[in-house]
Design an enzyme around this catalytic site. Sequence first.
Site, PDB file in Angstrom:
ATOM      1  N   LEU A 111      -3.008  -1.248  -1.086  1.00  0.00           N
ATOM      2  CA  LEU A 111      -1.897  -1.953  -0.559  1.00  0.00           C
ATOM      3  C   LEU A 111      -1.090  -2.753  -1.304  1.00  0.00           C
ATOM      4  O   LEU A 111      -1.532  -2.925  -2.984  1.00  0.00           O
ATOM      5  CB  LEU A 111      -2.415  -3.109   0.442  1.00  0.00           C
ATOM      6  CG  LEU A 111      -3.022  -2.414   1.323  1.00  0.00           C
ATOM      7  CD1 LEU A 111      -3.729  -3.484   2.475  1.00  0.00           C
ATOM      8  CD2 LEU A 111      -2.167  -1.147   2.217  1.00  0.00           C
ATOM      9  N   ASP A 112       0.232  -2.369  -1.747  1.00  0.00           N
ATOM     10  CA  ASP A 112       1.368  -3.152  -3.078  1.00  0.00           C
ATOM     11  C   ASP A 112       0.796  -4.854  -2.603  1.00  0.00           C
ATOM     12  O   ASP A 112       0.538  -5.191  -1.517  1.00  0.00           O
ATOM     13  CB  ASP A 112       2.073  -2.639  -2.725  1.00  0.00           C
ATOM     14  CG  ASP A 112       2.783  -1.325  -2.402  1.00  0.00           C
ATOM     15  OD1 ASP A 112       2.065  -0.598  -3.056  1.00  0.00           O
ATOM     16  OD2 ASP A 112       3.279  -0.363  -1.442  1.00  0.00           O
ATOM     17  N   GLN A 113       1.465  -4.851  -3.932  1.00  0.00           N
ATOM     18  CA  GLN A 113       1.561  -6.434  -3.444  1.00  0.00           C
ATOM     19  C   GLN A 113       1.704  -7.572  -3.276  1.00  0.00           C
ATOM     20  O   GLN A 113       1.785  -8.586  -2.471  1.00  0.00           O
ATOM     21  CB  GLN A 113       2.059  -6.723  -5.147  1.00  0.00           C
ATOM     22  CG  GLN A 113       2.517  -7.924  -5.519  1.00  0.00           C
ATOM     23  CD  GLN A 113       4.112  -8.580  -4.448  1.00  0.00           C
ATOM     24  OE1 GLN A 113       3.949  -9.645  -4.137  1.00  0.00           O
ATOM     25  NE2 GLN A 113       5.252  -8.272  -5.413  1.00  0.00           N
ATOM     26  N   HIS A 194       3.026   3.869  -2.525  1.00  0.00           N
ATOM     27  CA  HIS A 194       4.099   3.696  -1.674  1.00  0.00           C
ATOM     28  C   HIS A 194       4.493   4.555  -1.080  1.00  0.00           C
ATOM     29  O   HIS A 194       5.530   4.865  -0.444  1.00  0.00           O
ATOM     30  CB  HIS A 194       5.290   3.462  -3.192  1.00  0.00           C
ATOM     31  CG  HIS A 194       5.005   2.269  -3.944  1.00  0.00           C
ATOM     32  ND1 HIS A 194       5.784   2.581  -4.402  1.00  0.00           N
ATOM     33  CD2 HIS A 194       4.453   1.146  -3.935  1.00  0.00           C
ATOM     34  CE1 HIS A 194       5.568   1.425  -5.627  1.00  0.00           C
ATOM     35  NE2 HIS A 194       4.589   0.930  -4.926  1.00  0.00           N
ATOM     36  N   LYS A 197       7.276   3.142   1.824  1.00  0.00           N
ATOM     37  CA  LYS A 197       8.057   3.243   1.510  1.00  0.00           C
ATOM     38  C   LYS A 197       8.895   3.805   1.328  1.00  0.00           C
ATOM     39  O   LYS A 197      10.193   4.453   1.847  1.00  0.00           O
ATOM     40  CB  LYS A 197       7.917   2.029   0.209  1.00  0.00           C
ATOM     41  CG  LYS A 197       7.778   0.568   0.399  1.00  0.00           C
ATOM     42  CD  LYS A 197       6.967  -0.230  -0.689  1.00  0.00           C
ATOM     43  CE  LYS A 197       6.626  -1.406  -0.492  1.00  0.00           C
ATOM     44  NZ  LYS A 197       5.905  -2.289  -1.155  1.00  0.00           N
TER      45      LYS A 197
END
Length: 252
Positions: A111-113, A194, A197
């Site tokens: 998972l992204d930051q 990503h 997004k």
Amino acid sequence: MRLDQLVYSQGFGTRRHCAGLIAAGLVAVGGRTCRDPAAEIAALAGVTAFSVEGRPWLFHDRAYLLLHKPAGYECSQRPGAWPGVYTLLPAPLRQRPGDGKALGVQAVGRLDQDTTGLLLLSDDGAFIHRMNSPRHHVPKVYEVSTRHPLDEAQVGRLLAGVVLDDDPRPVRAAAARAVDTHHLQLTLTEGKYHQVKRMLAAVGNRVEALHRSQVGPLVLGPDVPEGEWRWLTAAEVARLMAAGRPTGSQAS
Ligand code: URA
């Protein structure tokens, strides 16, 4: 299993260190101190209780964990600007020696930051592979807050498929539902970089906040607050393993 092997396998240090802890009377099994590193223990996952230096622990032959990831943590093994998710786990889970296929406990995908929510971690190479493989379409549900109002055309395009910059084949959401003007529930069966997004950008919107609420049949409930973790039950692991639908081809 020998007691020194048991303690070592659970992440309490090198074999030598674990044998030393036992000889020093710092390990108890079922509440009784055992000073014999060679003592045979019937090790049952989730059942066999022991303690090391007073710290109670349950034996698990493999680690299957659910972490409620907060924002501000990286999933990388070598994080850069942010602390790693592994710092949220107790030392024995970070130090487990691994099974030869997986190197200790690892995040299952990333998972992204700035993404919050359900993150699986494991030291079972077969489990990690099964959850990550594009041939096993384990659905993942994301709660997406959007900068701009959502409209039917955007939701329709997410379901029909959008082309991202690294692949000419369209990627489509398995499900997409506008919960309100700025909140979308999106189900994906792939895990491209990503992806949420980039899909939202491709339909002219932008992700303001992203939260993963479900992986396969596993829903992130209020029992695990942000930053906390728990062991998965054997039944949950079995249901996750069954959730992947092998197809031999990509969803897109
Ligand atoms: N898609 C994203 O864009 N980010 C995540 O963290 C997960 C899926």
